[in-house]
Design a protein around this motif. Structure first.
Motif, PDB file in Angstrom:
ATOM      1  N   GLY A 213       0.918  -1.231   0.033  1.00  0.00           N
ATOM      2  CA  GLY A 213      -0.053  -0.173   0.072  1.00  0.00           C
ATOM      3  C   GLY A 213       0.876   1.209   0.019  1.00  0.00           C
ATOM      4  O   GLY A 213       0.052   2.281  -0.008  1.00  0.00           O
ATOM      5  N   LEU A 214       2.244   1.261   0.097  1.00  0.00           N
ATOM      6  CA  LEU A 214       3.145   2.210   0.173  1.00  0.00           C
ATOM      7  C   LEU A 214       3.524   2.657  -1.455  1.00  0.00           C
ATOM      8  O   LEU A 214       3.835   1.846  -2.209  1.00  0.00           O
ATOM      9  N   ASP A 215       3.343   3.791  -1.589  1.00  0.00           N
ATOM     10  CA  ASP A 215       3.909   4.246  -3.079  1.00  0.00           C
ATOM     11  C   ASP A 215       5.327   4.397  -2.997  1.00  0.00           C
ATOM     12  O   ASP A 215       5.892   4.914  -2.217  1.00  0.00           O
ATOM     13  N   VAL A 216       5.956   3.725  -4.105  1.00  0.00           N
ATOM     14  CA  VAL A 216       7.388   3.618  -4.119  1.00  0.00           C
ATOM     15  C   VAL A 216       8.344   5.195  -4.051  1.00  0.00           C
ATOM     16  O   VAL A 216       9.145   5.020  -3.558  1.00  0.00           O
ATOM     17  N   GLU A 217       7.409   5.976  -4.506  1.00  0.00           N
ATOM     18  CA  GLU A 217       7.971   7.427  -4.494  1.00  0.00           C
ATOM     19  C   GLU A 217       7.955   8.043  -3.071  1.00  0.00           C
ATOM     20  O   GLU A 217       8.885   8.728  -2.762  1.00  0.00           O
ATOM     21  N   ASP A 218       7.259   7.297  -2.162  1.00  0.00           N
ATOM     22  CA  ASP A 218       7.547   7.691  -0.639  1.00  0.00           C
ATOM     23  C   ASP A 218       8.626   7.039  -0.053  1.00  0.00           C
ATOM     24  O   ASP A 218       8.889   7.317   1.102  1.00  0.00           O
ATOM     25  N   LEU A 219       9.296   6.155  -0.623  1.00  0.00           N
ATOM     26  CA  LEU A 219      10.297   5.382   0.182  1.00  0.00           C
ATOM     27  C   LEU A 219      11.341   6.309   0.866  1.00  0.00           C
ATOM     28  O   LEU A 219      11.872   6.231   1.851  1.00  0.00           O
ATOM     29  N   GLU A 220      11.794   7.293  -0.085  1.00  0.00           N
ATOM     30  CA  GLU A 220      12.872   8.442   0.469  1.00  0.00           C
ATOM     31  C   GLU A 220      12.724   8.896   1.849  1.00  0.00           C
ATOM     32  O   GLU A 220      13.177   9.474   2.554  1.00  0.00           O
ATOM     33  N   ASN A 221      10.890   9.005   2.179  1.00  0.00           N
ATOM     34  CA  ASN A 221      10.621   9.468   3.535  1.00  0.00           C
ATOM     35  C   ASN A 221      10.984   8.367   4.832  1.00  0.00           C
ATOM     36  O   ASN A 221      10.759   8.725   5.793  1.00  0.00           O
ATOM     37  N   TYR A 222      11.518   7.350   4.313  1.00  0.00           N
ATOM     38  CA  TYR A 222      11.495   6.310   5.379  1.00  0.00           C
ATOM     39  C   TYR A 222      12.914   5.811   5.579  1.00  0.00           C
ATOM     40  O   TYR A 222      13.258   4.824   5.873  1.00  0.00           O
ATOM     41  N   VAL A 223      14.081   6.758   4.654  1.00  0.00           N
ATOM     42  CA  VAL A 223      15.492   6.403   4.996  1.00  0.00           C
ATOM     43  C   VAL A 223      16.007   6.343   6.323  1.00  0.00           C
ATOM     44  O   VAL A 223      15.642   7.292   7.340  1.00  0.00           O
ATOM     45  N   VAL A 224      16.917   5.346   6.837  1.00  0.00           N
ATOM     46  CA  VAL A 224      17.366   5.270   8.021  1.00  0.00           C
ATOM     47  C   VAL A 224      18.513   4.636   7.964  1.00  0.00           C
ATOM     48  O   VAL A 224      19.053   3.984   6.927  1.00  0.00           O
TER      49      VAL A 224
END
Length: 154
Positions: A132-143
């Motif tokens: 359900g997560l948009d791949v373009e939002d991944l950068e918001n979850y960098v750790v």
């Protein structure tokens, strides 16, 4: 006379399939989505987990068929191990290949698959599913914790 465990006496190439598979400590870190900078090749981990990762056990929900569901799931091989730069510093495969011993919390040492979580070196409780997560939002979850986790503990 004491017999040393197989990971101290065999190379990765000498291990049978069961021994190879048992080197996985169940941390779940390799199942996190990663972003690669096309220009530098630098890899950034995210806290977004593969849809097949069980967030409580940090094990694959369908390990035997995972590549049917997730075609780009990596099947770790000896050759691949030496080419993949993003394996965490605590990875049992990496440690054995480098001639180092497994950490005290590794299930082969402790005898308990929960110690990897108790030691705080797993993804347990730190991730969200990619579903359900948009791949373009991944950068918001960098750790950065997946690559620091072994350096912080002995």
């Amino acid at each position: 006379m004491r017999d040393d465990p197989f990971w101290k006496t065999k190379t990765l190439a000498e291990m049978d399939n069961a021994e190879w598979e048992s080197l996985c400590d169940g941390c779940g870190l390799c199942c996190l989505n990663k972003l690669e900078d096309w220009d530098t090749g630098e890899i950034a981990f995210t806290s977004v987990a593969c849809k097949l990762l069980d967030g409580d056990t940090c094990r694959c929900k369908d390990y035997e068929n995972r590549q049917d569901t997730v075609p780009d799931c990596i099947q770790l091989t000896l050759k691949g191990l030496r080419e993949i730069q993003w394996l965490p510093p605590t990875c049992g495969y990496r440690l054995v290949d480098e001639g180092r011993d497994l950490y005290w919390w590794h299930p082969l040492v402790s005898g308990d698959p929960r110690t990897v979580h108790e030691a705080g070196v797993s993804a347990k409780g730190r991730t969200i599913s990619e579903e359900g997560l948009d791949v373009e939002d991944l950068e918001n979850y960098v750790v950065d914790w997946p690559m620091r986790v072994g350096a912080e503990r002995g």
